[in-house]
Design an enzyme around this catalytic site. Structure first.
Site, mmCIF file in Angstrom:
data_model
loop_
_atom_site.group_PDB
_atom_site.id
_atom_site.type_symbol
_atom_site.label_atom_id
_atom_site.label_comp_id
_atom_site.label_asym_id
_atom_site.label_seq_id
_atom_site.Cartn_x
_atom_site.Cartn_y
_atom_site.Cartn_z
ATOM 1 C CB CYS A 214 52.637 25.645 96.861
ATOM 2 S SG CYS A 214 53.985 24.734 97.626
ATOM 3 C CB CYS A 219 65.610 16.614 95.121
ATOM 4 S SG CYS A 219 66.286 15.509 97.006
ATOM 5 C CB CYS A 222 64.942 16.200 100.093
ATOM 6 S SG CYS A 222 66.687 16.829 99.797
ATOM 7 C CB CYS A 242 54.447 23.688 101.314
ATOM 8 S SG CYS A 242 55.643 23.464 100.241
ATOM 9 C CB CYS A 247 54.761 27.368 101.339
ATOM 10 S SG CYS A 247 53.799 26.180 100.906
ATOM 11 C CB CYS A 291 41.028 -1.604 122.791
ATOM 12 S SG CYS A 291 38.900 -1.736 122.427
ATOM 13 C CB CYS A 323 37.738 11.770 133.183
ATOM 14 S SG CYS A 323 36.219 10.281 133.303
ATOM 15 C CB CYS A 373 51.649 14.464 183.132
ATOM 16 S SG CYS A 373 54.108 14.995 182.879
ATOM 17 C CB CYS A 381 65.682 21.853 172.255
ATOM 18 S SG CYS A 381 63.979 22.423 172.479
#
Lengths: 565, 155
Positions: A214, A219, A222, A242, A247, A291, A323, A373, A381
Site C-alpha cells: 500500500c 520506520c 515502529c 497495515c 488501510c 495436548c 461441544c 400440628c 412476627c
C-alpha cells in the site's frame, strides 16, 4: 449430488496430477480405527464417511441429505486419499441404492451407528495441510505463497470457492482479502531521504523504513513494535492490517519475517495454526491440557441433535466433537448443556423451597414445617395461622387442631400447586442422584485404575504371569470407566425423555448396563491372591466384554432412535 | 520498548500542539507524558452542546501510539459530560477509534479530539447509551478492558 461428488473427485485427481510433487500424503496421519488407544471406541471398521452417515438412516431422504452434508465438507478437505479410497468402497449410482436396508445391515456389523469417523492430527500434520493448500493455490492462481495464504484464510480454507471467485474477478477477491494488485518488487527495509515516520515522528537521516504494497511507510522500529504488540498482546496473526488509519491491507508472513524477532515468529506461526483449526468447521483442538493435537470429524453442527460425536485423541482424552465437553454419549450436546445448567443453577434449591415450605401470610418469612400440628405461630412476627388453609387460626373457632376449611377452593389450588412442584422435584432428584452417583464412581474408578496398575505389577511377580497376560485387568478397568461415563449421561438423558415404549426399552438397556457395571466393579475389590486364580480371570474377562457389549447395545439403540427423531 | 518511545512521540505532538490547534480545541495541561487534559467545544449551533465546553482526559501507556490512549470526559463544576448515545454519564466513551481494533498508530491527540468534536457535532439525539445507569453503577473496568460492541458507526 453424486455427480457433483464424482466431478470433484475427478477435478482433484487432475489437480494432483499437475502438482504431484506438492501433494505428498502425510505419513503421520492416524486413522481412528488404526490407533491403538482408540480401538475401544472406533470398533474395527475403517472410518468410512459415507457409510457412517447412512447408518441409522432409514428413508431415502435422510440418506440423500447425509450424502449432501458429506459433500459439503469435501471441497475444503485436504488432499489425503483416505476418504476417497473409502468412498469408493461404496457403490455409487445415480439413484440411491434401493437395497439400502441390506447395506445398513452390513455396515452395522462392522460399525456401530454411534461411532463416528474422525482423524487425529498432530501439529506437524496441521502445518503440512496448510502448506499443501497454499502450494496448490500458489500454482493454480500464479500468486505468491504469502498471498495464497492470506486468500485461503480469507476464504476459510475453502480452496474451491477461492479459485472459483478468483477466476470470476481477481481484483474483487484481492481487495476483499486485504491484498493489493500492484506488483511491487521484493519488500525490504529501505532508507529514503527526507522520510519522516508518522508514528514516532522521527526524521533522522538514514532512518530505515518499511512499507507493504500500500506504500504506507513507517520506520522499521515502529513497524516491528506495532507487529509485536499485535502478536504478543492481542494474539492476532492472520489479519494484522497495515498501521495506517483505514488501510485494510494485510501484512503477509514474509514481511513479518523481515521485521520481527525469532521468538515472535514462532508465536506468529502458532497463532496462524490456531486460526487454521478455528476457521475450519471440521477441525477442533483436543481440549485436554497440554495436548496440541487437532481432530477432524465430518459431523456438522446442525446434526448435533441427532448424533453424539465422541472422539478420542491420541492423548487418550475422549471428548465430544460437538461441544468439546467430556464424552457424554448417549445424551446429545444440547441436552447436556441444559442438564449441566440445571444442575448448576440454584433453581433446584428454589424448587425445594417451594415444595417443602410455605410463607407466613403476614410477614412472608419462609417456614418449613417439620412436625407438629397445623396451628402455626410464626417465630418472627408471632402471627398465628393454619398450615392447611393458611387462614387466621382464630377463625377456626372450636375446631381445634383440625381444619374443616380444607376443601375450600383456594385451599385446593394451593395444595395442587404444591403437589405438582413436589413431584417434579422428586423426579429431578431421582435422576440427579444417579447421575451424581456415577459421576462420583467414575472418579473413584480412576483411583481403581491406578491401583490396578500396581496390582498388575504385583500379579506379575506373584503368579509369574507375563505382562501381556495381566492386561485383562487394564482393559477391565478401562471398560469400567467408559461404561460409568455412559451410564452417568443416560440418567441426564432419561430426565428429558418423554414416557413411551422407547423409553422403556432405553431403561431396560440402562438397567442391564448398570448391573453389568456393578458386577465388574465388584471384581476389583478382590485381593490380589484371588485375582491370580485363572477362573477369576476368565470371569473378569467375561464381565468386561459383557459390559462393553451392553454399552454398545445401549448406544446403538439410542443413536438409532436419535437419528430417526 | 520503554516509555521513551511514547515520550519521544508525545514530545513531538506537544510541540505541534503548542504551535497551533484547530478551532474549538484547547490544551489545558500537559505536565508529563502520562496524562493530558484538553478542552473541546463544538463549532456549530447544535442545540445539545452550544455554549458548552467539555474536558477530556488523555492517559498514555508506554506503548502509545501503538496502543490507543485512554480518553474520557471529566466532570467538573463548569464542565459537564456531553449527552450522546455513545457517551456514558461517567465520561466513558464508546468509540471504535479508541479500541485496539479501531486504533491506528497514525492517530494522535489532535485527531482524537477532532473525531470527538465531530462525533458531538453530528449527533441529534438527546440521550445516553442504553443501559447507562446500570453500566455506570456496576462498571469497575478501565475503558480499554470493556468490550464495547460497535454496532453503529454512523452516530
Amino acid at each position: 449430488m453424486i455427480r457433483k461428488f464424482f466431478q470433484f473427485n475427478w477435478k482433484r485427481k487432475a489437480a494432483e496430477a499437475t502438482i504431484s510433487s506438492s501433494t505428498i500424503l502425510p505419513n503421520k496421519r492416524i486413522l481412528a480405527s488404526a490407533g491403538p488407544e482408540s480401538s475401544v471406541v472406533a470398533a474395527a471398521a475403517p472410518p468410512t464417511p459415507v457409510t457412517t452417515a447412512s447408518n441409522g438412516m432409514d428413508s431415502e431422504d435422510d440418506f440423500m441429505s447425509a450424502v449432501s452434508s458429506e459433500d459439503d465438507i469435501l471441497p475444503d478437505d485436504d488432499s489425503d486419499n483416505d476418504d476417497m479410497s473409502d468412498a469408493e468402497d461404496f457403490d455409487f449410482d445415480d439413484e440411491p441404492d434401493p437395497d439400502l436396508g441390506m447395506h445398513k445391515d452390513i455396515s452395522d456389523s462392522k460399525k456401530a451407528p454411534f461411532d463416528i469417523s474422525f482423524k487425529v492430527y498432530q501439529p506437524s500434520d496441521i502445518q503440512r495441510q496448510q502448506d499443501e493448500l497454499i502450494n496448490e493455490v500458489n500454482m493454480i492462481l500464479d500468486i505468491s505463497k504469502e498471498e495464497a495464504a492470506i486468500l485461503l484464510r480469507h476464504f476459510r480454507w475453502n480452496k474451491e470457492r477461492l479459485i472459483e471467485d478468483y477466476m470470476d474477478s481477481p481484483s474483487r477477491v484481492l481487495e476483499a482479502a486485504g491484498l493489493s494488485q500492484t506488483t511491487a518488487g521484493p519488500l525490504k527495509r529501505e532508507v529514503i531521504p527526507g522520510f519522516v515516520c508518522d508514528i514516532c515522528c522521527n526524521e533522522e537521516e538514514g532512518l530505515q523504513s518499511f512499507s507493504i504494497k500500500c506504500g504506507h511507510r513507517y520506520c522499521v522500529n515502529c513497524y516491528s513494535y506495532y507487529l509485536s504488540q499485535k502478536i504478543a498482546e492481542e494474539g492476532e496473526a492472520a489479519r494484522i492490517q497495515c498501521p495506517a488509519d483505514g488501510c485494510s491491507l494485510i501484512i503477509d508472513a514474509r514481511s513479518l519475517e523481515i521485521l520481527v524477532a525469532p521468538e515472535l515468529k514462532k508465536r506468529y506461526h502458532a497463532l496462524l495454526n490456531q486460526t487454521y483449526v478455528e476457521d475450519k468447521e471440521t477441525l477442533k483442538w483436543c481440549p485436554a491440557p497440554d495436548c496440541q493435537n487437532a481432530i477432524e470429524c465430518p459431523v456438522k453442527k446442525k446434526d448435533l441433535d441427532k448424533v453424539v460425536p465422541t472422539v478420542a485423541c491420541l492423548c487418550s482424552h475422549r471428548f465430544c466433537f460437538g461441544c468439546r465437553e467430556d464424552d457424554h454419549q448417549p445424551a446429545p450436546c444440547e441436552l447436556v448443556k441444559r442438564w449441566l445448567k440445571k444442575c448448576k443453577d440454584d433453581s433446584e434449591t428454589a424448587n425445594w423451597i417451594s415444595a417443602n415450605t410455605k410463607e407466613c401470610p403476614k410477614c412472608n418469612s419462609t417456614i418449613e414445617k417439620n412436625g407438629g400440628c397445623n396451628h402455626m405461630t410464626c417465630r418472627k412476627c408471632k402471627h398465628e395461622f393454619c398450615w392447611m388453609c393458611m387462614g387466621l387460626w382464630s377463625e377456626h373457632g372450636t375446631s381445634w387442631y383440625n381444619c374443616n376449611r380444607f376443601e375450600e377452593k383456594s385451599g385446593l389450588e394451593a395444595r395442587d400447586a404444591q403437589a405438582k412442584s413436589r413431584v417434579s422435584l422428586e423426579r429431578y432428584l431421582h435422576y440427579y442422584n444417579r447421575y451424581a452417583n456415577h459421576s462420583q464412581s467414575a472418579r473413584l474408578d480412576k483411583d481403581i485404575y491406578h491401583k490396578t496398575e500396581k496390582k498388575m505389577v504385583q500379579l506379575q511377580k506373584e503368579s509369574g504371569m507375563s505382562w501381556i497376560e495381566v492386561q485383562y485387568l487394564n482393559s477391565a478397568s478401562q471398560a469400567l470407566q467408559t461404561c460409568r461415563q455412559t451410564l452417568m449421561w443416560t440418567y441426564a438423558f432419561a430426565f428429558y425423555l418423554s414416557r413411551n415404549n422407547l423409553t422403556e426399552i432405553f431403561e431396560e438397556n440402562q438397567k442391564d448396563l448398570e448391573m453389568a457395571v456393578e458386577g465388574l466393579s465388584e471384581m476389583f475389590e478382590k485381593p490380589v491372591t484371588e485375582l491370580a486364580d485363572a477362573k477369576l480371570k476368565v470371569v473378569i474377562m467375561d464381565k468386561t466384554s459383557y459390559c462393553n457389549k451392553r454399552r454398545i447395545i445401549l448406544l446403538n439403540d439410542t443413536a438409532d432412535n436419535l437419528a430417526n427423531g | 520498548m520503554t516509555a521513551q518511545f511514547a515520550a519521544k512521540r508525545l514530545g513531538k505532538e506537544l510541540q505541534k500542539i503548542n504551535n497551533s490547534l484547530p478551532p474549538g480545541i484547547e490544551l489545558v495541561s500537559a505536565d508529563n507524558f502520562e496524562e493530558w487534559l484538553l478542552d473541546i467545544r463544538v463549532l456549530d449551533n447544535n442545540p445539545l452542546y452550544r455554549g458548552h465546553t467539555y474536558r477530556l482526559k488523555f492517559k498514555f501507556a508506554s506503548s502509545y501510539p501503538i496502543e490507543p490512549p485512554e480518553v474520557v470526559f471529566v466532570k467538573l463544576a463548569d464542565r459537564l459530560i456531553p449527552i450522546h448515545p455513545h457517551i456514558y454519564s461517567n465520561g466513558i466513551i464508546c468509540l471504535d477509534l479508541l479500541s485496539s481494533q479501531g486504533w491506528s498508530p497514525v492517530q494522535n491527540v489532535e485527531s482524537v479530539c477532532m473525531s470527538l468534536q465531530s462525533m458531538l457535532t453530528g449527533n441529534t439525539k438527546d440521550e445516553r447509551p442504553p443501559g447507562d445507569e446500570e453500566f455506570v453503577r456496576a462498571n469497575r473496568l478501565r475503558p480499554k478492558d470493556i468490550d464495547f460492541f460497535y454496532h453503529d458507526n454512523n452516530v
